[in-house]
Design a protein around this motif. Structure first.
Motif, PDB file in Angstrom:
ATOM      1  N   LEU A 136       0.822  -1.209   0.000  1.00 46.53           N
ATOM      2  CA  LEU A 136       0.000   0.000   0.000  1.00 46.53           C
ATOM      3  C   LEU A 136       0.859   1.264   0.000  1.00 46.53           C
ATOM      4  CD1 LEU A 136      -2.939  -0.852   2.440  1.00 46.53           C
ATOM      5  CD2 LEU A 136      -2.967  -0.746  -0.053  1.00 46.53           C
ATOM      6  N   THR A 137       1.962   1.212   0.721  1.00 46.38           N
ATOM      7  CA  THR A 137       2.877   2.362   0.754  1.00 46.38           C
ATOM      8  C   THR A 137       3.421   2.658  -0.643  1.00 46.38           C
ATOM      9  OG1 THR A 137       3.518   1.865   3.026  1.00 46.38           O
ATOM     10  CG2 THR A 137       4.986   3.298   1.763  1.00 46.38           C
ATOM     11  N   GLU A 138       3.832   1.603  -1.343  1.00 46.66           N
ATOM     12  CA  GLU A 138       4.385   1.788  -2.689  1.00 46.66           C
ATOM     13  C   GLU A 138       3.322   2.251  -3.683  1.00 46.66           C
ATOM     14  OE1 GLU A 138       7.508   1.863  -3.382  1.00 46.66           O
ATOM     15  OE2 GLU A 138       7.957   1.330  -1.303  1.00 46.66           O
ATOM     16  N   TYR A 139       2.106   1.736  -3.541  1.00 44.51           N
ATOM     17  CA  TYR A 139       1.026   2.204  -4.409  1.00 44.51           C
ATOM     18  C   TYR A 139       0.793   3.705  -4.213  1.00 44.51           C
ATOM     19  CZ  TYR A 139      -0.491  -2.392  -6.096  1.00 44.51           C
ATOM     20  OH  TYR A 139      -0.556  -3.610  -6.728  1.00 44.51           O
ATOM     21  N   LEU A 277      13.744  10.362 -15.409  1.00 39.69           N
ATOM     22  CA  LEU A 277      14.222  10.106 -14.041  1.00 39.69           C
ATOM     23  C   LEU A 277      13.067   9.714 -13.123  1.00 39.69           C
ATOM     24  CD1 LEU A 277      16.750  13.075 -13.671  1.00 39.69           C
ATOM     25  CD2 LEU A 277      17.323  10.636 -13.765  1.00 39.69           C
ATOM     26  N   LEU A 278      11.939  10.367 -13.304  1.00 36.55           N
ATOM     27  CA  LEU A 278      10.770  10.019 -12.505  1.00 36.55           C
ATOM     28  C   LEU A 278      10.279   8.616 -12.862  1.00 36.55           C
ATOM     29  CD1 LEU A 278       8.775  10.956 -10.379  1.00 36.55           C
ATOM     30  CD2 LEU A 278       7.424  12.041 -12.195  1.00 36.55           C
ATOM     31  N   GLY A 279      10.326   8.283 -14.150  1.00 33.60           N
ATOM     32  CA  GLY A 279       9.972   6.930 -14.578  1.00 33.60           C
ATOM     33  C   GLY A 279      10.891   5.887 -13.963  1.00 33.60           C
ATOM     34  N   LEU A 280      12.168   6.242 -13.772  1.00 29.33           N
ATOM     35  CA  LEU A 280      13.119   5.331 -13.130  1.00 29.33           C
ATOM     36  C   LEU A 280      12.718   5.084 -11.674  1.00 29.33           C
ATOM     37  CD1 LEU A 280      15.792   3.763 -13.431  1.00 29.33           C
ATOM     38  CD2 LEU A 280      16.978   5.839 -12.666  1.00 29.33           C
ATOM     39  N   GLN A 281      12.300   6.148 -10.982  1.00 26.94           N
ATOM     40  CA  GLN A 281      11.827   5.980  -9.605  1.00 26.94           C
ATOM     41  C   GLN A 281      10.587   5.086  -9.549  1.00 26.94           C
ATOM     42  OE1 GLN A 281      11.282   9.789  -7.664  1.00 26.94           O
ATOM     43  NE2 GLN A 281      13.110  10.646  -8.636  1.00 26.94           N
ATOM     44  N   ILE A 282       9.678   5.292 -10.483  1.00 28.52           N
ATOM     45  CA  ILE A 282       8.450   4.483 -10.515  1.00 28.52           C
ATOM     46  C   ILE A 282       8.778   3.019 -10.758  1.00 28.52           C
ATOM     47  CG2 ILE A 282       6.306   4.083 -11.792  1.00 28.52           C
ATOM     48  CD1 ILE A 282       6.150   7.099 -12.267  1.00 28.52           C
ATOM     49  N   SER A 283       9.747   2.767 -11.632  1.00 29.16           N
ATOM     50  CA  SER A 283      10.114   1.371 -11.922  1.00 29.16           C
ATOM     51  C   SER A 283      10.715   0.692 -10.682  1.00 29.16           C
ATOM     52  CB  SER A 283      11.098   1.307 -13.100  1.00 29.16           C
ATOM     53  OG  SER A 283      12.357   1.866 -12.758  1.00 29.16           O
ATOM     54  N   ALA A 344       9.759  -6.919 -13.434  1.00 26.21           N
ATOM     55  CA  ALA A 344       9.902  -5.561 -12.890  1.00 26.21           C
ATOM     56  C   ALA A 344      11.369  -5.152 -12.836  1.00 26.21           C
ATOM     57  CB  ALA A 344       9.267  -5.476 -11.509  1.00 26.21           C
ATOM     58  N   LYS A 345      12.260  -6.097 -12.489  1.00 29.41           N
ATOM     59  CA  LYS A 345      13.691  -5.781 -12.432  1.00 29.41           C
ATOM     60  C   LYS A 345      14.242  -5.498 -13.827  1.00 29.41           C
ATOM     61  CE  LYS A 345      15.213  -9.341 -10.003  1.00 29.41           C
ATOM     62  NZ  LYS A 345      16.173 -10.165  -9.234  1.00 29.41           N
ATOM     63  N   VAL A 346      13.803  -6.278 -14.824  1.00 31.91           N
ATOM     64  CA  VAL A 346      14.247  -6.050 -16.202  1.00 31.91           C
ATOM     65  C   VAL A 346      13.748  -4.689 -16.691  1.00 31.91           C
ATOM     66  CG1 VAL A 346      14.004  -6.837 -18.586  1.00 31.91           C
ATOM     67  CG2 VAL A 346      14.435  -8.496 -16.769  1.00 31.91           C
ATOM     68  N   ASN A 347      12.506  -4.358 -16.345  1.00 33.14           N
ATOM     69  CA  ASN A 347      11.954  -3.059 -16.745  1.00 33.14           C
ATOM     70  C   ASN A 347      12.755  -1.920 -16.124  1.00 33.14           C
ATOM     71  OD1 ASN A 347       9.724  -1.384 -17.961  1.00 33.14           O
ATOM     72  ND2 ASN A 347       9.436  -0.837 -15.819  1.00 33.14           N
ATOM     73  N   HIS A 348      13.187  -2.111 -14.873  1.00 28.80           N
ATOM     74  CA  HIS A 348      14.003  -1.094 -14.202  1.00 28.80           C
ATOM     75  C   HIS A 348      15.315  -0.887 -14.949  1.00 28.80           C
ATOM     76  CE1 HIS A 348      15.473   1.381 -10.944  1.00 28.80           C
ATOM     77  NE2 HIS A 348      16.538   0.606 -10.799  1.00 28.80           N
ATOM     78  N   LEU A 349      15.932  -1.977 -15.389  1.00 30.24           N
ATOM     79  CA  LEU A 349      17.171  -1.868 -16.171  1.00 30.24           C
ATOM     80  C   LEU A 349      16.919  -1.144 -17.499  1.00 30.24           C
ATOM     81  CD1 LEU A 349      18.657  -5.443 -15.570  1.00 30.24           C
ATOM     82  CD2 LEU A 349      19.419  -3.290 -14.538  1.00 30.24           C
TER      83      LEU A 349
END
Length: 449
Positions: A136-139, A277-283, A344-349
């Motif tokens: 919930l915190t992350e959402y 950069l914001l997208g990187l934080q979201i990922s 999710a980890k691959v998307n972050h990369l």
């Protein structure tokens, strides 16, 4: 008469804006532009979504009121139990006969065929998540980030509209200068026509010379009319941007100022880089969300209510409560959580590389625009010199025509060269200004107007 005077006094308010300055136009743009208003509405919706996501942390409180009537045996007996009114007679004890040897086979009618009963139940229930593994915190953080993303989208749209507004002002100023120069050229052609007529009267010019001059004037007048139509179109577009009728503007210098360029400021101000950069934080938040699936979820609940065959009758005497805690922990789901976590980890990369690509791509685009602007500056200087030279040559040939040294065709060729260079100068100034406004949008800073 009174109504007529009121109309006359209010008429200028509906007649459109006159002598509008660029700074005023940008201020109006920010408050009036319809696309920007829509974008602000999108911001507000994202803000409400963020608030809604955080609301899940505070649980859910419901009030339920139910009204029922039934003669179903199970329902009626349940109604009586919930109302705390069940008796031994409800089990058919009134029909109990200890002397009957088949007593166990007796079917009590009070139990199986009860009378229909009303049932009113009111209860308050509260469910509260105590621990969700951080989900919930992350959402909440993700929806906050998406709200900030919508703000960046609005800022980018604002920059685009400022770009278009500035371009409209500079286009109008350019085309007005062009119209002024064309008017001078038409005046020169008229003067040349008078010279040809005078020389014709003296027998030094032929009728074909006069026709040739008149044909050139028709060409210049056509260009003049086209330029006025282009100016009207630019005013219509400016009115569309400001969502208000604009009649005239205060002219600006037809050469937009070159903004200062600093590599560090580009990375900190450019909207595409900030969005990346914001997208990187979201990922990264998305990774944390998927990781929370490996952890248990703990929730608490409480319920308080009362029931009776009359609405809210003896509420406190027949009330009841239930409280509890529940733990849910998924042990196995066929590897779905693992696959989603790795995804999710691959998307972050991938997003990390997108950030690097955005930084290098923007730097390259800025350098390219800077080089093109410097090239256009050189072209402007060159065409200005060529235009000055073309005008001098035309004046020289016009004087030589008077002396009978050159033909009218030679004069008009030189005059045609002046028109050609003038049009090229207008075009290169327009291209230069467009690139400067594009650069300003990338740099995301106000700068001089």
């Amino acid at each position: 008469m009174k109504k007529y005077l009121i109309f006359l006094l209010s008429w200028p308010l509906f007649a459109g804006l006159n002598n509008l300055e660029l700074r005023q136009a940008i201020s109006m743009l920010e408050s009036n532009n319809l696309e920007l208003k829509i974008s602000h509405f999108n911001e507000q919706m994202k803000a409400y979504e963020a608030t809604a996501a955080k609301g899940h942390n505070y649980g859910k409180l419901d009030v339920t009121a139910a009204a029922m009537r039934s003669n179903d045996a199970g329902n009626v007996f349940g109604f009586k139990l919930q109302s705390r009114e069940a008796t031994f007679g409800d089990f058919g004890f009134a029909e109990f006969d200890g002397t009957n040897p088949n007593i166990l086979n007796v079917q009590p009618s009070d139990l199986n065929y009860p009378e229909a009963r009303n049932h009113y139940q009111t209860k308050i229930s509260y469910i509260l998540p105590l621990y969700t593994g951080g989900k919930l915190t992350e959402y909440g953080r993700i929806t906050d980030a998406l709200y900030r993303m919508s703000q960046w989208d609005t800022q980018k749209l604002l920059n685009e509209k400022i770009f278009q507004t500035k371009k409209a002002f500079y286009d109008i100023s350019l085309v007005e200068n062009y119209i002024l120069n064309l008017s001078k050229i038409i005046k020169n052609i008229n003067h040349l026509e008078n010279i040809v007529k005078s020389m014709g009267d003296e027998g030094y010019a032929q009728e074909i010379d006069l026709l040739e001059v008149q044909a050139r004037r028709a060409e210049a007048e056509s260009m003049h009319n086209q330029a006025k139509l282009n100016k009207d179109l630019a005013y219509q577009f400016l009115s569309f941007l400001l969502n208000e009728e604009v009649n005239t503007i205060k002219k600006v210098n037809d050469m937009a100022p070159m903004p200062g360029i600093d590599a560090a400021e580009i990375e900190s101000n450019n909207i595409d880089i900030q969005k990346a950069l914001l997208g990187l934080q979201i990922s990264q938040m998305a990774i944390d969300v998927e990781q929370s699936n490996y952890l248990p979820s703990i929730g608490a609940f409480g319920e308080y209510g009362s029931a009776d065959d009359e609405l809210w009758n003896e509420f406190r005497e027949k009330d009841s409560y239930t409280v509890g805690v529940q733990l849910t922990w998924n042990i196995f789901n066929g590897g779905i959580d693992t696959a989603n976590f790795e995804k999710a980890k691959v998307n972050h990369l991938k997003v990390q590389d997108q950030v690097s690509l955005a930084k290098s791509g923007i730097a390259l685009k800025v350098k390219k625009l800077e080089t093109e602007i410097l090239s256009k500056n050189a072209d402007v200087k060159s065409y200005k010199k060529q235009l000055h030279f073309a005008r001098k040559v035309y004046e020289n040939y016009r004087s030589r025509y008077k002396e009978g040294i050159v033909s009218i065709s030679d004069v008009l060729m030189k005059q045609s060269r002046e028109l050609e260079v003038l049009l090229k100068l207008l075009t290169v100034k327009n291209e230069r200004n467009t690139k400067i406004f594009e650069l300003n949008s990338i740099l995301n800073k106000g700068g001089n107007v």
